[in-house]
Design a protein around this motif. Sequence first.
Motif: not given
Lengths: 261, 422
Positions: A107, A109-112, A114-118, A189, A261
């Motif tokens: 599965y 999903d579209k979530t990411l 915040p720490a990975l938004q780098s 981070a 997942q």
Amino acid sequence: MSALGVCAALAWLAAAVAYAAFPRRRLPGDILMTLGVLCGAILIGLLWIELARPPLRTLGETRWWYAVLTPAIGLVVGWRFRTQALGIPACLLGALFALINLLHPEYMDKTLMPALQSPWFVPHVVVYMLSYSALGLSSGIGLWLLARSVWSGAPLTASDTRLPHALVAVGFPLLTCGLLFGALWAKQAWGHYWAWDPKETWALLTWCAYLIYLHVRIRHAFRPALHLSVLGFGFVVLLVCWFGVNYLPTSAESVHTYTRQ
Amino acid sequence: MSAASPREKLAESAGFWAGELGYRQATLVLVTSALLGGFLQATAGARAVGVWLMWPAGVAIVACALGARLCAKSRLVAWLGGVEMAVTSIAAVALIALVGAVVPQSQIEKRLGASLWSSWLFLLPMSWLSACLATVTSKRIWPLNWRNFCFTLSHLGLLIAILGGAWSSLGLQRLRIMAVQSQDTSSAEQMDGGRVRLPFSVRLRSFELKTFPPTLAIATMDKTASEGYRLQPLAGFVKAGTQVTSDAESIKVLKFFPQAANVGGVWHPVAMKSAAPAAYVEVLSKKGELNRGWVSCGSSVTPGDLVALGNTRALVMTPPRPRSFQSLITLKEGGRLREARVEVNEPISVGAYRLYQLSYDEQAGADSAYSILEIVKDRGLPVVYTGVFLMLGGALLMIWNGVVPPEKAVAASAAGVQERAL
């Protein structure tokens, strides 16, 4: 998208057959392998668009990268060294990882978080995947050479190890870059570049294992069985770092393990 | 046969060191160091190991570097800067690190009285690795030429990173501060629980949390699961018109309110940060049964809702995951006021300190009354970064060397082997 995955896996299986059937002609295998890489690359691209984030967050997503990058590296290094010895292992590894993903779809999903938004996220993981692909191939070939030597009783020669070593010569510095990119990202981070998180420690252990291989190869250049064995051991440590750390007692302490997942 | 006399034992031991130095001697040194480290840790306990070790280890490493230049032909220098010592010390450090990678830190700290990474047990073998690196780098750094360049960058970079990291850990301050709206806070908590007064104060102006839309999931009762149920997530974010399917149902979202309140079993949109998302859904089972109802994950002030699918299954909404969170803060430093924004991956600097967004009250979500910031002061960072960038340079050069034409690589390798043989 799974149709593209099936196409990629079939192309790599067909390429492996072509390499085996035409040992003196690389072209049919290369064409099929390239076709598989293209299908896999399009699949990753579509996944990226659909998820609206880099598909590098879960184990399943990284498996797709591995499935595509391993045959891609096999093609490039095979072309560079004018050999087709990489063709069969690269295709089989690619097909194996594609089939695991197809038989056990995750599965996504579209979530990411915040720490990975780098800006470090993509280079860190992609460099690691490239390195894992090169090192996986080198260990695969190394183990095959060892097995062949044991089976036939013919001793290995130093020149036998040229190809696996060439892959380590590219894979190890990429591993170093992945480790250091991770440290620079962690500083940005979390405030510190090294926190002895279990995943970080396993990454260091993997790096140490290949560092030992490089030194052993220099000192014992004429004992190929020894350094090929170290190479195989290094890949076991690498696999623990990639998958196995999730199942260790220390996994609960880690903030860096891939989600399942 | 009579037992060997002390004199004979001494002569035997001298013979061990008089012959060719290799793996056996390196193993003896490293194992003895690890045992000595374990003994010191057991007796000295959790005292500040770093300070005690730093100066003698630093002097020994500098001595190794100088010795490598002054007595380049000494067999001790050859051994200390050789592959056998390198392999053995890397293996020793890795074996000890393996313990830390497998056994939870809490268990290790209970036994050692300190973190494994700051214990004598780890630091003594690490000092040997540094000594080995200092020797070989000093030996090969001059005359600097292209063939040595990659080697020098990698080894010198690693040495600087290790020594810089050890030095910076002595003065490293990692603190946590709870910023609140009602008052200025200048007292921060250390990792060991002690408190430190900062030269500035922090006041939270506002905390902002953005979330991804929620998702739906099928919850199935399962006594073997740790929470008593298993969740099967359904793909896609919830919004009006979303259609998803599970193994046994087809689900359509008829209405969706990102912020809603439950009034008499019916959810209505409200403009409140602490409100919960809610969706009105239609569930069509594969047997043809139609079911409609509200699902919500609830919030810190309101309970959630679910649609039962038989006795053991239910359609639920999973709480929205954070997309980003940030603190708008006011800093007061020496009577000067400054407003700033701290976000994950976007720290700010205040003098020698760096402030990082760490966490918040996850129960309250967007209504969190506080924000937790990590504050770091690390004067050794430029040294560590120098080492890191040298290593990166070495790695890039190694890739370049790895892709040069194979014939050239073989020729260079042969030249290296010949040189070592001489």
